[in-house]
Scaffold this motif. Structure first.
Motif, PDB file in Angstrom:
ATOM      1  N   GLY A 277       0.813  -1.211   0.000  1.00 50.33           N
ATOM      2  CA  GLY A 277       0.000   0.000   0.000  1.00 50.33           C
ATOM      3  C   GLY A 277       0.843   1.257   0.000  1.00 50.33           C
ATOM      4  N   VAL A 278       1.910   1.259   0.814  1.00 53.59           N
ATOM      5  CA  VAL A 278       2.806   2.424   0.858  1.00 53.59           C
ATOM      6  C   VAL A 278       3.462   2.628  -0.510  1.00 53.59           C
ATOM      7  CG1 VAL A 278       4.929   3.359   1.858  1.00 53.59           C
ATOM      8  CG2 VAL A 278       3.213   2.301   3.352  1.00 53.59           C
ATOM      9  N   THR A 279       3.924   1.539  -1.112  1.00 51.94           N
ATOM     10  CA  THR A 279       4.558   1.625  -2.443  1.00 51.94           C
ATOM     11  C   THR A 279       3.583   2.166  -3.482  1.00 51.94           C
ATOM     12  OG1 THR A 279       6.161  -0.121  -1.997  1.00 51.94           O
ATOM     13  CG2 THR A 279       5.588   0.241  -4.301  1.00 51.94           C
ATOM     14  N   TYR A 280       2.366   1.655  -3.470  1.00 50.89           N
ATOM     15  CA  TYR A 280       1.333   2.120  -4.402  1.00 50.89           C
ATOM     16  C   TYR A 280       1.118   3.632  -4.235  1.00 50.89           C
ATOM     17  CZ  TYR A 280      -3.261   2.291  -6.726  1.00 50.89           C
ATOM     18  OH  TYR A 280      -4.310   2.597  -7.558  1.00 50.89           O
ATOM     19  N   GLY A 281       1.060   4.072  -2.981  1.00 52.82           N
ATOM     20  CA  GLY A 281       0.908   5.500  -2.727  1.00 52.82           C
ATOM     21  C   GLY A 281       2.101   6.306  -3.200  1.00 52.82           C
ATOM     22  N   LEU A 282       3.295   5.845  -2.860  1.00 52.49           N
ATOM     23  CA  LEU A 282       4.519   6.574  -3.226  1.00 52.49           C
ATOM     24  C   LEU A 282       4.675   6.696  -4.735  1.00 52.49           C
ATOM     25  CD1 LEU A 282       7.011   5.002  -0.657  1.00 52.49           C
ATOM     26  CD2 LEU A 282       6.191   7.361  -0.647  1.00 52.49           C
ATOM     27  N   LYS A 283       4.366   5.623  -5.464  1.00 52.61           N
ATOM     28  CA  LYS A 283       4.504   5.662  -6.925  1.00 52.61           C
ATOM     29  C   LYS A 283       3.481   6.619  -7.535  1.00 52.61           C
ATOM     30  CE  LYS A 283       7.795   2.497  -7.505  1.00 52.61           C
ATOM     31  NZ  LYS A 283       8.936   2.449  -8.426  1.00 52.61           N
ATOM     32  N   ASN A 284       2.290   6.688  -6.949  1.00 48.46           N
ATOM     33  CA  ASN A 284       1.280   7.628  -7.446  1.00 48.46           C
ATOM     34  C   ASN A 284       1.644   9.070  -7.128  1.00 48.46           C
ATOM     35  OD1 ASN A 284      -1.474   6.603  -8.687  1.00 48.46           O
ATOM     36  ND2 ASN A 284      -0.784   5.013  -7.286  1.00 48.46           N
ATOM     37  N   VAL A 285       2.332   9.294  -6.000  1.00 47.32           N
ATOM     38  CA  VAL A 285       2.672  10.652  -5.574  1.00 47.32           C
ATOM     39  C   VAL A 285       3.980  11.144  -6.192  1.00 47.32           C
ATOM     40  CG1 VAL A 285       3.340  12.040  -3.559  1.00 47.32           C
ATOM     41  CG2 VAL A 285       1.343  10.547  -3.436  1.00 47.32           C
ATOM     42  N   PHE A 286       5.027  10.281  -6.187  1.00 46.42           N
ATOM     43  CA  PHE A 286       6.359  10.718  -6.642  1.00 46.42           C
ATOM     44  C   PHE A 286       6.741  10.203  -8.033  1.00 46.42           C
ATOM     45  CE2 PHE A 286       6.760  10.849  -1.932  1.00 46.42           C
ATOM     46  CZ  PHE A 286       7.106  12.192  -1.789  1.00 46.42           C
ATOM     47  N   GLY A 287       5.933   9.329  -8.596  1.00 51.91           N
ATOM     48  CA  GLY A 287       6.184   8.843  -9.954  1.00 51.91           C
ATOM     49  C   GLY A 287       7.487   8.088 -10.107  1.00 51.91           C
ATOM     50  N   GLU A 288       8.189   8.326 -11.220  1.00 53.74           N
ATOM     51  CA  GLU A 288       9.394   7.550 -11.548  1.00 53.74           C
ATOM     52  C   GLU A 288      10.602   7.921 -10.684  1.00 53.74           C
ATOM     53  OE1 GLU A 288      11.285   8.715 -15.417  1.00 53.74           O
ATOM     54  OE2 GLU A 288       9.575  10.086 -15.518  1.00 53.74           O
ATOM     55  N   HIS A 289      10.470   8.930  -9.846  1.00 56.07           N
ATOM     56  CA  HIS A 289      11.622   9.371  -9.035  1.00 56.07           C
ATOM     57  C   HIS A 289      11.744   8.614  -7.714  1.00 56.07           C
ATOM     58  CE1 HIS A 289      11.934  12.368 -12.066  1.00 56.07           C
ATOM     59  NE2 HIS A 289      10.859  13.030 -11.674  1.00 56.07           N
ATOM     60  N   VAL A 290      10.778   7.723  -7.435  1.00 51.62           N
ATOM     61  CA  VAL A 290      10.872   6.913  -6.222  1.00 51.62           C
ATOM     62  C   VAL A 290      11.125   5.450  -6.604  1.00 51.62           C
ATOM     63  CG1 VAL A 290       8.354   6.511  -6.041  1.00 51.62           C
ATOM     64  CG2 VAL A 290       9.790   6.321  -4.015  1.00 51.62           C
ATOM     65  N   HIS A 291      11.994   4.812  -5.835  1.00 51.98           N
ATOM     66  CA  HIS A 291      12.365   3.409  -6.052  1.00 51.98           C
ATOM     67  C   HIS A 291      12.108   2.666  -4.745  1.00 51.98           C
ATOM     68  CE1 HIS A 291      14.503   4.784  -9.728  1.00 51.98           C
ATOM     69  NE2 HIS A 291      14.697   5.862  -8.973  1.00 51.98           N
ATOM     70  N   CYS A 292      11.251   1.641  -4.789  1.00 49.11           N
ATOM     71  CA  CYS A 292      10.828   0.962  -3.558  1.00 49.11           C
ATOM     72  C   CYS A 292      11.337  -0.480  -3.523  1.00 49.11           C
ATOM     73  CB  CYS A 292       9.312   0.960  -3.459  1.00 49.11           C
ATOM     74  SG  CYS A 292       8.579   2.607  -3.384  1.00 49.11           S
ATOM     75  N   TYR A 293      11.944  -0.837  -2.391  1.00 48.19           N
ATOM     76  CA  TYR A 293      12.471  -2.187  -2.187  1.00 48.19           C
ATOM     77  C   TYR A 293      11.900  -2.783  -0.909  1.00 48.19           C
ATOM     78  CZ  TYR A 293      15.642  -0.894  -5.895  1.00 48.19           C
ATOM     79  OH  TYR A 293      16.124  -0.490  -7.110  1.00 48.19           O
ATOM     80  N   PHE A 294      11.468  -4.034  -1.004  1.00 45.44           N
ATOM     81  CA  PHE A 294      10.949  -4.733   0.163  1.00 45.44           C
ATOM     82  C   PHE A 294      12.066  -5.555   0.800  1.00 45.44           C
ATOM     83  CE2 PHE A 294       6.319  -5.202  -1.616  1.00 45.44           C
ATOM     84  CZ  PHE A 294       6.194  -3.826  -1.610  1.00 45.44           C
ATOM     85  N   ALA A 295      11.976  -5.746   2.112  1.00 48.91           N
ATOM     86  CA  ALA A 295      12.958  -6.536   2.863  1.00 48.91           C
ATOM     87  C   ALA A 295      12.234  -7.664   3.590  1.00 48.91           C
ATOM     88  CB  ALA A 295      13.699  -5.651   3.864  1.00 48.91           C
ATOM     89  N   GLU A 296      12.717  -8.889   3.417  1.00 44.21           N
ATOM     90  CA  GLU A 296      12.096 -10.053   4.043  1.00 44.21           C
ATOM     91  C   GLU A 296      13.151 -10.913   4.734  1.00 44.21           C
ATOM     92  OE1 GLU A 296       8.268 -11.378   1.653  1.00 44.21           O
ATOM     93  OE2 GLU A 296      10.022 -11.622   0.386  1.00 44.21           O
ATOM     94  N   PRO A 297      12.764 -11.663   5.787  1.00 42.96           N
ATOM     95  CA  PRO A 297      13.722 -12.573   6.424  1.00 42.96           C
ATOM     96  C   PRO A 297      14.134 -13.698   5.470  1.00 42.96           C
ATOM     97  CG  PRO A 297      11.789 -12.202   7.822  1.00 42.96           C
ATOM     98  CD  PRO A 297      11.458 -11.666   6.464  1.00 42.96           C
ATOM     99  N   VAL A 298      15.346 -14.211   5.639  1.00 44.01           N
ATOM    100  CA  VAL A 298      15.822 -15.281   4.757  1.00 44.01           C
ATOM    101  C   VAL A 298      14.934 -16.523   4.839  1.00 44.01           C
ATOM    102  CG1 VAL A 298      18.236 -14.555   4.673  1.00 44.01           C
ATOM    103  CG2 VAL A 298      17.476 -16.070   6.518  1.00 44.01           C
ATOM    104  N   ASN A 299      14.260 -16.713   5.943  1.00 40.53           N
ATOM    105  CA  ASN A 299      13.399 -17.888   6.111  1.00 40.53           C
ATOM    106  C   ASN A 299      11.957 -17.652   5.679  1.00 40.53           C
ATOM    107  OD1 ASN A 299      13.843 -20.584   6.856  1.00 40.53           O
ATOM    108  ND2 ASN A 299      14.760 -19.941   8.786  1.00 40.53           N
ATOM    109  N   SER A 300      11.619 -16.394   5.357  1.00 45.56           N
ATOM    110  CA  SER A 300      10.226 -16.056   5.036  1.00 45.56           C
ATOM    111  C   SER A 300      10.122 -15.134   3.821  1.00 45.56           C
ATOM    112  CB  SER A 300       9.571 -15.391   6.249  1.00 45.56           C
ATOM    113  OG  SER A 300       9.727 -16.152   7.421  1.00 45.56           O
ATOM    114  N   PRO A 301      10.766 -15.480   2.697  1.00 44.13           N
ATOM    115  CA  PRO A 301      10.750 -14.575   1.532  1.00 44.13           C
ATOM    116  C   PRO A 301       9.498 -14.758   0.674  1.00 44.13           C
ATOM    117  CG  PRO A 301      12.116 -16.464   1.032  1.00 44.13           C
ATOM    118  CD  PRO A 301      11.601 -16.671   2.443  1.00 44.13           C
TER     119      PRO A 301
END
Length: 434
Positions: A277-301
């Motif tokens: 949801g945050v990524t969807y919002g950020l991309k709608n607000v900041f467009g191509e100038h925002v780059h979003c990366y998710f972080a997950e545990p090695v055991n729960s990707p």
């Protein structure tokens, strides 16, 4: 590139199976995918939260203006600490989005969870013709409304923080709330919910099972609303409002976001609704100038697996031999959200995995350098700015980092009891380079 039976690069699959910290970058990403068409829905979600501000202010006086929001903080000391610990140069400025300080629930789940509870309350009140959008919503704190809401129940499946946000807000309005907790939920979170008058059902299996059980039981109960962390558009939009708020905070601080001043955002990911949801919002607000990366545990990707295979919720981490066990309880999810994965399929820039050891390292570093206390899942984004593979990837797509703003989304921690936080910090210090 050859693919295995899961439709994935065999090396990526092998790295995941061996619990190696790894980065997957999204081949579906394209500036043309960002249209800004979703902005109206996000604005409407923010308008609902504004309508409820008088109620929030009355029932939770600690929320001065009735708007549930968190500050941003510049982390100059942490930049140095990360460089020294991981022996990697840091380019740009490091900012913490402090959702650990969100009032009422102390985590990012105060965004989506509370939004959906408030939307349910408004819907019920509208159906009774007891309120109009132009009315003062503080009237919902009266016994008349509490009696109305007590005829209905709300259920949710959770590893902890979503249950806390929905339980606290639902109970305050008068709803009967049941939280189905997975095996990974921390004891203190269950106890806090029970203190608030919430019914806690404990499950011996993981998050996906708790959600399925909660959904099934709610369907059999008249007047029950199930808040579905795997499929809810309302949760998703509640999280997306954060982007409008962040834009305003940047403007107040004079932080630019454009081609020469890119915004890189690092978001811990469990089932995917919050970061999605945050990524969807950020991309709608900041467009191509925002780059979003998710972080997950090695055991729960789970999200990495769902996106990289294209199977979304049709594949689980157990399918590739992982056990979904991690100290990052909020991220202990074996199967990703059906909704979030599809909503951000062409928007999220990548996903990386992080070991529990590095989670505790970053928790201790942040505590030492900035006197900020987060729970293990909340620091998953912190290693992102110093990941060599991620730096190389950004360079390969011509993202200039010298004037970048790196936002690490701190997803929770304020409600963690002091004794448990002290144990977290002590454990993390044991891993740090002397």
């Amino acid at each position: 590139m050859s693919q295995d039976l899961y439709g994935m690069d065999p090396k990526l699959l092998s790295d995941l199976q061996s619990q190696k910290e790894t980065l997957w970058t999204n081949p579906m990403i394209s500036p043309g995918n960002i249209t800004g068409d979703g902005i109206q829905e996000i604005v409407e979600a923010e308008q609902l939260l504004t309508r409820f501000a008088p109620y929030i202010k009355r029932v939770f006086p600690e929320v001065g203006n009735g708007i549930i929001e968190s500050p941003i903080k510049l982390l100059g000391n942490m930049e140095t600490a990360l460089q020294d610990e991981f022996q990697t140069p840091f380019q740009g400025q490091l900012v913490l989005k402090c959702d650990n300080e969100l009032p009422i629930a102390g985590s990012i789940k105060a965004r989506g969870g509370i939004y959906e509870v408030l939307k349910i309350a408004e819907t019920v009140a509208f159906e009774q013709n007891w309120i109009r959008e132009t009315d003062d919503y503080s009237v919902m704190a009266t016994s008349r409304f509490k009696n109305l809401f007590s005829r209905y129940s709300i259920a949710v499946g959770s590893t902890g923080n979503l249950g806390l946000s929905i339980g606290i807000m639902g109970a305050s309005l008068g709803f009967k709330v049941t939280v189905h907790m997975s095996r990974d939920a921390k004891r203190w979170k269950k106890e806090l919910l029970r203190e608030k008058g919430v019914k806690v059902v404990e499950h011996v299996e993981d998050f996906s099972h708790a959600v399925a059980e909660g959904r099934e039981q709610c369907m059999m109960e008249p007047g029950c609303f199930f808040i579905d962390d795997e499929n809810s558009k309302d949760l998703f939009m509640g999280y997306a409002v954060a982007a409008l708020r962040l834009k305003k905070q940047f403007e107040e601080r004079g932080i630019k976001v454009d081609h020469d001043h890119p915004l890189i955002v690092y978001l811990p990911c469990g089932v995917g609704g919050g970061p999605g949801g945050v990524t969807y919002g950020l991309k709608n607000v900041f467009g191509e100038h925002v780059h979003c990366y998710f972080a997950e545990p090695v055991n729960s990707p789970s999200m990495l697996l769902g996106l990289a295979s294209g199977k979304h919720e049709g594949i689980s981490v157990q399918d590739i031999g992982l056990n979904n066990r991690t100290e990052a309880d909020g991220l202990a999810v074996g199967r990703p959200s059906a909704l979030a994965g599809r909503m951000i399929n062409e928007l999220v820039n990548g996903v990386y995995t992080v070991s529990d050891k590095n989670l505790f390292k970053m928790l201790a570093l942040l505590h030492q350098s900035e006197s900020i206390s987060l729970e293990p899942s909340a620091v998953a984004g912190m290693i992102g700015p110093v990941l060599p593979d991620l730096q190389k990837h950004l360079a390969s797509i011509q993202v200039e980092l010298s004037h970048a703003t790196h936002v690490v989304w701190a997803t929770g921690g304020n409600l963690v009891p002091d004794s448990i936080m002290e144990a977290y910090v002590k454990k993390g210090k044991g891993y740090l380079v002397e």
